[in-house]
Design a protein around this motif. Structure first.
Motif, PDB file in Angstrom:
ATOM      1  N   PHE A 155       0.954  -1.342  -0.015  1.00  0.00           N
ATOM      2  CA  PHE A 155      -0.180  -0.333  -0.065  1.00  0.00           C
ATOM      3  C   PHE A 155       1.100   1.106  -0.087  1.00  0.00           C
ATOM      4  O   PHE A 155       2.091   1.510   0.612  1.00  0.00           O
ATOM      5  CB  PHE A 155      -1.072  -0.329   1.622  1.00  0.00           C
ATOM      6  N   ARG A 204      -4.664   5.988   2.128  1.00  0.00           N
ATOM      7  CA  ARG A 204      -3.411   5.139   2.091  1.00  0.00           C
ATOM      8  C   ARG A 204      -4.478   4.121   1.133  1.00  0.00           C
ATOM      9  O   ARG A 204      -5.691   4.239   0.839  1.00  0.00           O
ATOM     10  CB  ARG A 204      -3.074   4.303   2.974  1.00  0.00           C
ATOM     11  N   GLY A 264      -4.099   0.492  -1.928  1.00  0.00           N
ATOM     12  CA  GLY A 264      -3.540  -0.402  -2.562  1.00  0.00           C
ATOM     13  C   GLY A 264      -2.915  -0.404  -3.892  1.00  0.00           C
ATOM     14  O   GLY A 264      -3.315   0.479  -4.444  1.00  0.00           O
ATOM     15  N   GLU A 276      -8.400  -1.562   5.747  1.00  0.00           N
ATOM     16  CA  GLU A 276      -6.813  -1.181   6.497  1.00  0.00           C
ATOM     17  C   GLU A 276      -7.389  -1.661   7.409  1.00  0.00           C
ATOM     18  O   GLU A 276      -5.764  -2.190   7.805  1.00  0.00           O
ATOM     19  CB  GLU A 276      -6.648   0.097   5.545  1.00  0.00           C
ATOM     20  N   TRP A 307       1.310  -4.809  10.012  1.00  0.00           N
ATOM     21  CA  TRP A 307       1.802  -3.949   8.387  1.00  0.00           C
ATOM     22  C   TRP A 307       3.554  -3.404   9.007  1.00  0.00           C
ATOM     23  O   TRP A 307       3.772  -3.945  10.225  1.00  0.00           O
ATOM     24  CB  TRP A 307       1.021  -2.574   9.239  1.00  0.00           C
TER      25      TRP A 307
END
Length: 122
Positions: free
Chosen positions: A36, A44, A46, A106, A112
């Motif tokens: 991302f 944000r 993808g 998300e 992450w």
């Protein structure tokens, strides 16, 4: 679990960079992975994803320029970025989820990375 990105930097338009994300703490082969990015002042988005069955998806803006790949032996996800444009400037994040990351909202993606800066100048 830990996802550590590397490979960001500054390049001129038309240049290339290769991002890597090294994973630990979960079974890499069982997870869906993705990249991302977040540009200044933007949400944000993808960029590219690779599911646990090998299915690959790209955002329209990067298709034909970026290539996502993974090395299961090294627990590493990569993003080869060619023909970079100023609009590609962003912080790039690696993400992992048991479900395809583009199918998960998300805030609910399981893991992450901390992000790596990519800056493209004209």
């Amino acid at each position: 679990a830990q996802l550590v990105e590397s490979g960001g930097g500054s390049v001129q338009t038309g240049g290339s960079l290769r991002l890597s994300c090294t994973v630990s703490g979960f079974r890499f082969n069982d997870y869906c992975m993705g990249w991302f990015r977040q540009a200044p002042g933007k949400e944000r988005e993808g960029v590219a994803a690779i599911d646990s069955d090998g299915t690959i998806t790209y955002a329209a803006s990067v298709k034909g320029r970026f290539t996502i790949s993974q090395d299961n032996a090294k627990n590493t996800l990569s993003l080869q970025m060619n023909s970079l444009e100023v609009e590609d400037t962003a912080i790039y994040y690696c993400a992992a989820d048991i479900n395809p990351v583009f199918n998960v909202e998300e805030p609910f993606i399981e893991y992450w990375g901390q992000g790596t800066q990519v800056t493209v100048s004209s």
